[in-house]
Design an enzyme around this catalytic site. Structure first.
Site, PDB file in Angstrom:
ATOM      1  CE1 TYR A 211       8.285  -6.763   0.656  1.00  0.00           C
ATOM      2  CE2 TYR A 211       9.528  -4.854   1.382  1.00  0.00           C
ATOM      3  CZ  TYR A 211       8.931  -6.074   1.659  1.00  0.00           C
ATOM      4  OH  TYR A 211       8.981  -6.586   2.938  1.00  0.00           O
TER       5      TYR A 211
ATOM      6  CB  SER B  98       0.139   5.161   3.108  1.00  0.00           C
ATOM      7  OG  SER B  98      -0.880   5.420   4.050  1.00  0.00           O
TER       8      SER B  98
ATOM      9  CB  SER C 205       2.862  -6.389  10.610  1.00  0.00           C
ATOM     10  OG  SER C 205       1.489  -6.181  10.326  1.00  0.00           O
TER      11      SER C 205
ATOM     12  CD  GLN D 176      -0.351   5.519   8.218  1.00  0.00           C
ATOM     13  OE1 GLN D 176       0.486   5.152   7.374  1.00  0.00           O
ATOM     14  NE2 GLN D 176      -1.620   5.173   8.144  1.00  0.00           N
TER      15      GLN D 176
ATOM     16  CB  ALA E  49      -2.311  -6.210  13.256  1.00  0.00           C
ATOM     17  CB  CYS E  50      -2.387  -5.539   7.888  1.00  0.00           C
ATOM     18  SG  CYS E  50      -1.113  -6.681   7.345  1.00  0.00           S
TER      19      CYS E  50
ATOM     20  CD  GLU F 157      -1.072   8.398  15.102  1.00  0.00           C
ATOM     21  OE1 GLU F 157      -1.628   7.593  15.881  1.00  0.00           O
ATOM     22  OE2 GLU F 157      -1.570   8.743  14.013  1.00  0.00           O
TER      23      GLU F 157
ATOM     24  CB  SER G  67      12.583 -12.626   6.530  1.00  0.00           C
ATOM     25  OG  SER G  67      11.308 -12.016   6.599  1.00  0.00           O
TER      26      SER G  67
END
Length: 399
Positions: free
Chosen positions: A122, A357, A276, A361, A279-280, A364, A220
């Site tokens: 990453y 990010s 995810s 967000q 879903a991105c 929530e 993974s």
């Protein structure tokens, strides 16, 4: 089939000084016989299936009183993880500043999140550095955290990638150095490696655990067959098997987590840490009217995501999401909260990794915990009807 048995200290401890002669007089081989019996029972249990905790069902899920966070066992190991974790894939060292990264980790930690996931790849190692700096700065107790990282892509040299013994050991040392930690709680093999024999991978993972560099290991993006092979090798050579698989799981990606992995969970105790859940960003609803300029899909490296959203399938998905929004409104939650709670309804899912990010967000998404009790059989049936993609499975794994 699973076998559960209790082991007591009876006959296994060395006798006290005063009792030595008395025990020797009656049964000189008591200790060795007891050990032999224990080994026999252990071998039988192992051949029939995984060990199960006697009181496992009592600990299946617990709730923190102060935060409302729910905790589950990581697979069928004894490690307790928050049902929501914080991932650092495209954010730490990439999309957000170090200050925002610290803000997100603080919100997560204070909300009861204990699972923080990263990887050596990453942002070229920056994500690990940033996360390590934050942990050090905040002075959080190391024992209160579950830190996970993933190995495979470590550098440009031929020897700096893959799951060979050299890279697993050197790669994990590098990760620990960047994070300023003595150990990680779980080290993941970040995709299968066809160039390395499975026995070498399992032996190397067992080695880093025995050396105290990691507590557990997982996989993974491995197939069920590959995970089963790793488990079989571990049992054959008395090594340590993986405890969980990191897998993509959301409304539009269900097959693996709902049909293949539940069997592994019940047979060998391998759980799921899913990623995810939105879903991105597709499931947030922000792509309903196309691709906004400020969104991830508008960036050059994410051209594939833009193409996916603008495709015919992408438009169909947006239409289904519009219908699902009505269910969310009925439950008094947002569409992302519904999507995350939907992932958590699956009993084999130990934790869902969130990738946020900004603070609003993340706050929530963390609110999805309040929606979990509302995920009744009726609601999940409504969701299935709208999605129309429920995979056929042997059992119904919903709560």
């Amino acid at each position: 089939m699973q076998v559960s048995f209790a082991c007591t200290d009876h006959g296994l401890k060395a006798p006290r000084n005063g009792e030595h002669s008395k025990q020797n007089a009656t049964s000189p081989n008591t200790t060795s016989q007891a050990r032999a019996r224990f080994r026999t029972v252990a071998l039988i249990a192992r051949s029939l299936g995984s060990f199960t905790h006697r009181y496992h069902h009592n600990l299946k899920e617990s709730t923190a009183k102060l935060t409302g966070m729910k905790y589950r066992n990581l697979g069928k190991s004894g490690l307790r993880v928050s049902c929501l974790g914080l991932g650092t894939w495209v954010t730490f060292g990439g999309q957000i500043s170090d200050e925002v990264a610290e803000q997100l980790m603080t919100i997560a930690y204070e909300s009861g999140v204990n699972l923080f996931d990263t990887a050596e790849v990453y942002s070229g190692g920056k994500a690990e550095i940033i996360m390590g700096n934050i942990i050090k700065k905040k002075c959080w107790r190391r024992s209160s955290l579950v830190i996970t990282t993933k190995l495979y892509w470590g550098g440009k040299a031929e020897t700096e990638r893959g799951l060979n013994r050299k890279h697993i050991i050197e790669g994990l040392k590098g990760s620990l150095q960047r994070m300023q930690l003595e150990y990680v709680d779980v080290v993941f093999a970040n995709r299968p490696d066809s160039n390395t024999p499975m026995e070498e991978i399992v032996r190397a993972m067992t080695h880093v655990i025995n050396q105290g560099m990691a507590m557990y290991w997982g996989t993974s993006r491995w197939s069920a067959m590959e995970i089963m092979e790793a488990y079989s090798v571990a049992r054959q050579f008395n090594l340590i098997p993986p405890v969980c698989e990191q897998a993509e799981y959301h409304f539009f990606q269900r097959e693996k987590v709902e049909t293949q992995l539940p069997e592994l969970y019940h047979k060998i105790g391998v759980g799921v840490v899913s990623w995810s859940p939105l879903a991105c960003g597709i499931i947030t609803g922000k792509y309903e009217n196309g691709v906004p300029e400020s969104s991830r899909a508008s960036m050059k490296p994410y051209q594939w995501l833009k193409e996916k959203i603008m495709s015919e399938d992408g438009r169909k998905q947006q239409a289904k999401l519009k219908e699902l929004t009505h269910i969310a409104e009925k439950l008094g939650c947002t569409l992302p909260q519904l999507a995350i709670a939907w992932c958590l309804r699956n009993e084999g899912v130990s934790s869902v990794l969130l990738g946020s990010s900004n603070a609003s967000q993340l706050t929530e998404n963390l609110g999805a915990i309040q929606v979990i009790p509302k995920m009744t059989a009726g609601i999940t049936a409504e969701v299935d009807h709208i999605l129309g993609n429920r995979p056929h499975s042997k059992r119904d794994y919903h709560h």
